[in-house]
Motif scaffolding. Structure first.
Motif, PDB file in Angstrom:
ATOM      1  N   TRP A 142     -48.449 -85.936  19.883  1.00 22.21           N
ATOM      2  CA  TRP A 142     -48.640 -84.889  18.875  1.00 22.21           C
ATOM      3  C   TRP A 142     -49.696 -85.318  17.861  1.00 22.21           C
ATOM      4  O   TRP A 142     -50.570 -84.523  17.484  1.00 22.21           O
ATOM      5  N   ALA A 143     -49.619 -86.571  17.405  1.00 21.78           N
ATOM      6  CA  ALA A 143     -50.551 -87.053  16.383  1.00 21.78           C
ATOM      7  C   ALA A 143     -51.994 -86.982  16.882  1.00 21.78           C
ATOM      8  O   ALA A 143     -52.885 -86.506  16.172  1.00 21.78           O
ATOM      9  N   TYR A 144     -52.213 -87.432  18.106  1.00 24.88           N
ATOM     10  CA  TYR A 144     -53.581 -87.397  18.641  1.00 24.88           C
ATOM     11  C   TYR A 144     -54.033 -85.973  18.969  1.00 24.88           C
ATOM     12  O   TYR A 144     -55.233 -85.671  18.921  1.00 24.88           O
ATOM     13  N   ALA A 145     -53.091 -85.100  19.275  1.00 26.57           N
ATOM     14  CA  ALA A 145     -53.456 -83.687  19.498  1.00 26.57           C
ATOM     15  C   ALA A 145     -54.027 -83.074  18.227  1.00 26.57           C
ATOM     16  O   ALA A 145     -54.906 -82.205  18.291  1.00 26.57           O
ATOM     17  N   GLN A 146     -53.559 -83.541  17.061  1.00 25.85           N
ATOM     18  CA  GLN A 146     -54.089 -83.041  15.798  1.00 25.85           C
ATOM     19  C   GLN A 146     -55.527 -83.517  15.585  1.00 25.85           C
ATOM     20  O   GLN A 146     -56.259 -82.951  14.766  1.00 25.85           O
ATOM     21  N   ALA A 147     -55.915 -84.554  16.330  1.00 26.79           N
ATOM     22  CA  ALA A 147     -57.291 -85.066  16.272  1.00 26.79           C
ATOM     23  C   ALA A 147     -58.104 -84.553  17.466  1.00 26.79           C
ATOM     24  O   ALA A 147     -59.150 -85.113  17.800  1.00 26.79           O
ATOM     25  N   ASP A 148     -57.564 -83.494  18.128  1.00 21.88           N
ATOM     26  CA  ASP A 148     -58.233 -82.881  19.294  1.00 21.88           C
ATOM     27  C   ASP A 148     -58.388 -83.851  20.463  1.00 21.88           C
ATOM     28  O   ASP A 148     -59.375 -83.798  21.204  1.00 21.88           O
ATOM     29  N   VAL A 149     -57.428 -84.741  20.626  1.00 26.07           N
ATOM     30  CA  VAL A 149     -57.409 -85.664  21.771  1.00 26.07           C
ATOM     31  C   VAL A 149     -56.123 -85.413  22.542  1.00 26.07           C
ATOM     32  O   VAL A 149     -55.030 -85.466  21.965  1.00 26.07           O
TER      33      VAL A 149
END
Length: 341
Positions: free
Chosen positions: A263-270
């Motif tokens: 989830w955290a990296y999804a917020q960074a578009d990864v």
């Protein structure tokens, strides 16, 4: 002759005294047993609960893997089923075209071509028709070839769909087993905790709390993230502090360990894979001395736990059932390696 005397009966007073004495002895031994290692009992229960939480997390990552596989298979099955429906429609169209062609030929009458030429009042006109019939015949042959080819393709896709559906069924069964394993470990841990007194449960919670390093006023040092996406992922994870750990959840308000990092990296578009084991291969591996804030950190030999390096030897992670997203010392778990995404 033998005498048949009655045995002398024990007096009621004596029985009462003996009973009271025995009861007192049992009570004293029970008190001694309870008093002896009350502290040790709490420690022992905590160790068992921690082991069960770890087993539950191992099972959770396997559950996540099975869930991801199920979703992937479901998508593949839907694509194949759409293709089967489309190819079946194309096959039906080809068969309809060939049927219409056969009907037209039948209506023209199946007269021998030589006889048609002999009877024709206009041989030149007949010859034109004959060439048309030859073309129709070629078209018919081509139609049959296309139908046979389309049918072979359709049969292959149907077989593929059947195989994927069968695999999907097995995956769903596996999913059910993995979910029961997680729930079983958590239920067993809860039973152990419920066997303690309120004071003992508080002691177990207190024993777990210092390892967290607290959620506020944690010294993270002044190291900088290796990239903007690492910084963004860590910043996103920090907004989830104190949100509960829930197995197989990936946000936005509850998480398991790999759910939080994903989830955290999804917020960074990864886009990261779902499980900790797959996330372990999402970038460049690092030693502990190479870690920078925002890097992934993997724990335990089977890599069933993952978090985000927060700086100054601290990790931000979703620890286990019953806990919340929090900071914790990297040394509290068996570190394996870091990953820079």
């Amino acid at each position: 002759m033998a005498s048949h005397r009655r045995p002398k009966q024990t007096s009621r007073t004596r029985v009462t005294v003996l009973t009271a004495t025995a009861a007192a002895a049992v009570a004293l031994s029970a008190q001694a047993a309870q008093a002896a290692p009350a502290k040790q009992s709490v420690k022992s229960v905590k160790a068992k609960v921690d082991a069960l939480y770890e087993q539950a997390e191992q099972a959770t990552e396997k559950l996540n893997s099975a869930t991801e596989k199920q979703q992937r298979l479901q998508q593949q099955v839907e694509v194949i089923q759409d293709e089967v429906a489309r190819e079946q429609g194309e096959l039906n169209d080809l068969q309809d075209d060939l049927g219409a062609l056969a009907s037209a030929q039948y209506r023209s009458g199946g007269i021998d071509p030589t006889l048609q030429l002999f009877l024709s009042a206009d041989p030149d006109s007949y010859l034109d028709k004959a060439s048309t019939l030859e073309a129709l015949s070629t078209r018919q042959a081509e139609g049959l070839r296309q139908i046979a080819e389309k049918k072979r393709s359709l049969d292959q896709r149907k077989a593929e769909a059947a195989g994927k559906l069968s695999e999907l069924g097995r995956t769903r069964a596996e999913l059910g087993k993995k979910k029961k394993q997680v729930q079983g470990r958590l239920a067993e841990a809860q039973r152990l905790l419920n066997s303690l007194t309120a004071a003992q449960r508080a002691a177990v919670a207190a024993a777990d709390a210092p390892a967290a390093g607290g959620s506020e006023h944690v010294d993270l040092g002044n190291a900088t993230p290796a990239s903007g996406r690492a910084a963004a992922a860590l910043a996103a994870a920090e907004t989830r502090i104190n949100m509960p750990y829930v197995f197989s959840h990936s946000g936005p308000t509850s998480f398991d360990c790999s759910g939080l990092t994903m989830w955290a990296y999804a917020q960074a578009d990864v886009r990261l894979p779902r499980t900790s084991q797959d996330q372990a291969n999402a970038g460049t591996r690092l030693s502990m001395s190479q870690l920078q804030p925002g890097d992934l950190v993997l724990f335990y030999g089977d890599l069933h736990h993952i978090g985000l390096y927060a700086g100054n030897g601290m990790v931000l992670h979703a620890p286990h059932s019953g806990a919340v997203v929090r900071y914790e010392s990297i040394n509290n778990m068996p570190f394996q390696f870091g990953v820079r995404v």
